[in-house]
Write a protein that holds these residues in place. Structure first.
Motif, PDB file in Angstrom:
ATOM      1  N   LEU A 161       2.364 -14.141  17.093  1.00 19.50           N
ATOM      2  CA  LEU A 161       1.392 -15.019  16.271  1.00 19.50           C
ATOM      3  C   LEU A 161       0.101 -14.041  16.212  1.00 19.50           C
ATOM      4  CD1 LEU A 161       2.133 -18.756  17.172  1.00 19.50           C
ATOM      5  CD2 LEU A 161       2.346 -17.516  15.112  1.00 19.50           C
ATOM      6  N   LEU A 162      -0.169 -13.360  17.327  1.00 24.58           N
ATOM      7  CA  LEU A 162      -1.429 -12.830  17.519  1.00 24.58           C
ATOM      8  C   LEU A 162      -1.434 -11.717  16.615  1.00 24.58           C
ATOM      9  CD1 LEU A 162      -2.247 -13.232  21.152  1.00 24.58           C
ATOM     10  CD2 LEU A 162      -3.549 -14.250  19.254  1.00 24.58           C
ATOM     11  N   LYS A 163      -0.130 -10.800  16.557  1.00 20.68           N
ATOM     12  CA  LYS A 163      -0.021  -9.821  15.711  1.00 20.68           C
ATOM     13  C   LYS A 163      -0.110 -10.083  14.276  1.00 20.68           C
ATOM     14  CE  LYS A 163       3.011  -5.774  15.596  1.00 20.68           C
ATOM     15  NZ  LYS A 163       4.373  -5.017  16.223  1.00 20.68           N
ATOM     16  N   ILE A 164       0.378 -11.407  13.780  1.00 22.81           N
ATOM     17  CA  ILE A 164       0.390 -11.864  12.502  1.00 22.81           C
ATOM     18  C   ILE A 164      -1.287 -12.066  12.164  1.00 22.81           C
ATOM     19  CG2 ILE A 164       0.780 -13.851  10.886  1.00 22.81           C
ATOM     20  CD1 ILE A 164       3.523 -13.733  12.191  1.00 22.81           C
ATOM     21  N   LYS A 165      -1.829 -12.622  13.166  1.00 17.85           N
ATOM     22  CA  LYS A 165      -3.285 -12.764  12.818  1.00 17.85           C
ATOM     23  C   LYS A 165      -4.232 -11.534  12.635  1.00 17.85           C
ATOM     24  CE  LYS A 165      -5.895 -12.998  16.650  1.00 17.85           C
ATOM     25  NZ  LYS A 165      -7.320 -12.406  16.339  1.00 17.85           N
ATOM     26  N   ARG A 170      -2.817  -8.824  11.504  1.00 19.49           N
ATOM     27  CA  ARG A 170      -2.461  -8.085  10.141  1.00 19.49           C
ATOM     28  C   ARG A 170      -3.166  -8.798   9.057  1.00 19.49           C
ATOM     29  NH1 ARG A 170      -1.869  -6.745   5.962  1.00 19.49           N
ATOM     30  NH2 ARG A 170      -0.012  -5.815   4.788  1.00 19.49           N
ATOM     31  N   PHE A 171      -3.305 -10.081   8.817  1.00 21.37           N
ATOM     32  CA  PHE A 171      -3.745 -10.801   7.845  1.00 21.37           C
ATOM     33  C   PHE A 171      -5.484 -11.216   8.204  1.00 21.37           C
ATOM     34  CE2 PHE A 171       0.684 -12.574   7.449  1.00 21.37           C
ATOM     35  CZ  PHE A 171       1.044 -11.644   6.505  1.00 21.37           C
ATOM     36  N   VAL A 172      -5.939 -10.372   9.063  1.00 17.47           N
ATOM     37  CA  VAL A 172      -7.325 -10.762   9.394  1.00 17.47           C
ATOM     38  C   VAL A 172      -7.818 -11.984   9.082  1.00 17.47           C
ATOM     39  CG1 VAL A 172      -9.597  -9.827   8.920  1.00 17.47           C
ATOM     40  CG2 VAL A 172      -7.693  -8.474   8.564  1.00 17.47           C
ATOM     41  N   CYS A 173      -7.242 -12.874  10.078  1.00 15.67           N
ATOM     42  CA  CYS A 173      -7.603 -14.290  10.148  1.00 15.67           C
ATOM     43  C   CYS A 173      -7.624 -14.922  11.396  1.00 15.67           C
ATOM     44  CB  CYS A 173      -6.684 -15.210   9.356  1.00 15.67           C
ATOM     45  SG  CYS A 173      -4.935 -15.119   9.882  1.00 15.67           S
ATOM     46  N   THR A 174      -7.910 -16.212  11.645  1.00 20.43           N
ATOM     47  CA  THR A 174      -7.913 -16.799  12.958  1.00 20.43           C
ATOM     48  C   THR A 174      -6.495 -17.330  13.088  1.00 20.43           C
ATOM     49  OG1 THR A 174      -8.573 -18.933  12.235  1.00 20.43           O
ATOM     50  CG2 THR A 174     -10.362 -17.566  12.586  1.00 20.43           C
ATOM     51  N   LEU A 175      -6.367 -17.534  14.478  1.00 15.61           N
ATOM     52  CA  LEU A 175      -4.922 -18.425  14.950  1.00 15.61           C
ATOM     53  C   LEU A 175      -4.774 -19.753  14.349  1.00 15.61           C
ATOM     54  CD1 LEU A 175      -2.292 -17.468  16.267  1.00 15.61           C
ATOM     55  CD2 LEU A 175      -3.316 -18.162  18.338  1.00 15.61           C
ATOM     56  N   ASP A 176      -6.087 -20.353  14.336  1.00 14.68           N
ATOM     57  CA  ASP A 176      -6.057 -21.673  13.854  1.00 14.68           C
ATOM     58  C   ASP A 176      -5.608 -21.583  12.327  1.00 14.68           C
ATOM     59  OD1 ASP A 176      -6.882 -22.951  16.029  1.00 14.68           O
ATOM     60  OD2 ASP A 176      -9.275 -22.736  15.391  1.00 14.68           O
ATOM     61  N   GLU A 177      -5.982 -20.592  11.411  1.00 13.51           N
ATOM     62  CA  GLU A 177      -5.513 -20.577  10.148  1.00 13.51           C
ATOM     63  C   GLU A 177      -4.102 -20.530   9.934  1.00 13.51           C
ATOM     64  OE1 GLU A 177      -8.565 -18.607   7.529  1.00 13.51           O
ATOM     65  OE2 GLU A 177      -8.765 -17.569   9.328  1.00 13.51           O
ATOM     66  N   LYS A 192      10.415  -5.865  10.096  1.00 12.80           N
ATOM     67  CA  LYS A 192      10.303  -4.525  10.788  1.00 12.80           C
ATOM     68  C   LYS A 192       8.941  -4.476  11.289  1.00 12.80           C
ATOM     69  CE  LYS A 192      11.195   0.207   9.933  1.00 12.80           C
ATOM     70  NZ  LYS A 192      11.645   1.312   9.090  1.00 12.80           N
ATOM     71  N   PHE A 193       7.694  -4.919  10.819  1.00 11.18           N
ATOM     72  CA  PHE A 193       6.370  -4.806  11.295  1.00 11.18           C
ATOM     73  C   PHE A 193       6.231  -5.487  12.613  1.00 11.18           C
ATOM     74  CE2 PHE A 193       2.088  -7.010  11.709  1.00 11.18           C
ATOM     75  CZ  PHE A 193       1.412  -6.035  11.865  1.00 11.18           C
ATOM     76  N   LEU A 194       6.970  -6.848  12.743  1.00  7.46           N
ATOM     77  CA  LEU A 194       6.787  -7.647  13.818  1.00  7.46           C
ATOM     78  C   LEU A 194       7.812  -7.396  14.807  1.00  7.46           C
ATOM     79  CD1 LEU A 194       6.835 -10.958  12.130  1.00  7.46           C
ATOM     80  CD2 LEU A 194       4.706  -9.821  13.116  1.00  7.46           C
ATOM     81  N   GLY A 195       9.002  -6.416  14.591  1.00  9.05           N
ATOM     82  CA  GLY A 195       9.845  -5.922  15.370  1.00  9.05           C
ATOM     83  C   GLY A 195      10.764  -7.078  15.497  1.00  9.05           C
TER      84      GLY A 195
END
Length: 93
Positions: A53-57, A59-66, A29-32
């Protein structure tokens, strides 16, 4: 350039979601997107768009590489050559 391993990306998303105590339905739901689509992502059958993927990044306060290359990111952190980050500042005339 290597191809992305959808299963590893999906597993990383799932692990981070579970660590944060978020259900699959809530996260979808958060991601739509639908819960079914998120399930397919987490099982490695499909990949999310860069936008999601950027929205997830965020949300989890991390880098895209992670998220997309967790093993490569860990290797990079453990390597002898430390990364140096620079902040670019825009200079207007």
């Amino acid at each position: 350039m290597e191809d992305l391993d959808y299963k590893k990306v999906g597993c990383e998303i799932k692990v981070r979601r579970i660590r944060n105590g978020i259900t699959q339905t809530e996260f979808a739901k958060f991601l739509g997107i639908s819960q079914t689509h998120l399930s397919n992502v987490e099982s490695g059958r499909v990949m999310l768009s860069l936008k999601l993927l950027l929205k997830i990044k965020q949300r989890f306060v991390c880098t895209l590489d992670e998220i997309v290359d967790p093993e490569g990111y860990k290797e990079l952190l453990n390597s002898k050559n430390k990364l140096r980050r620079f902040r670019l500042v825009r200079c207007d005339e």
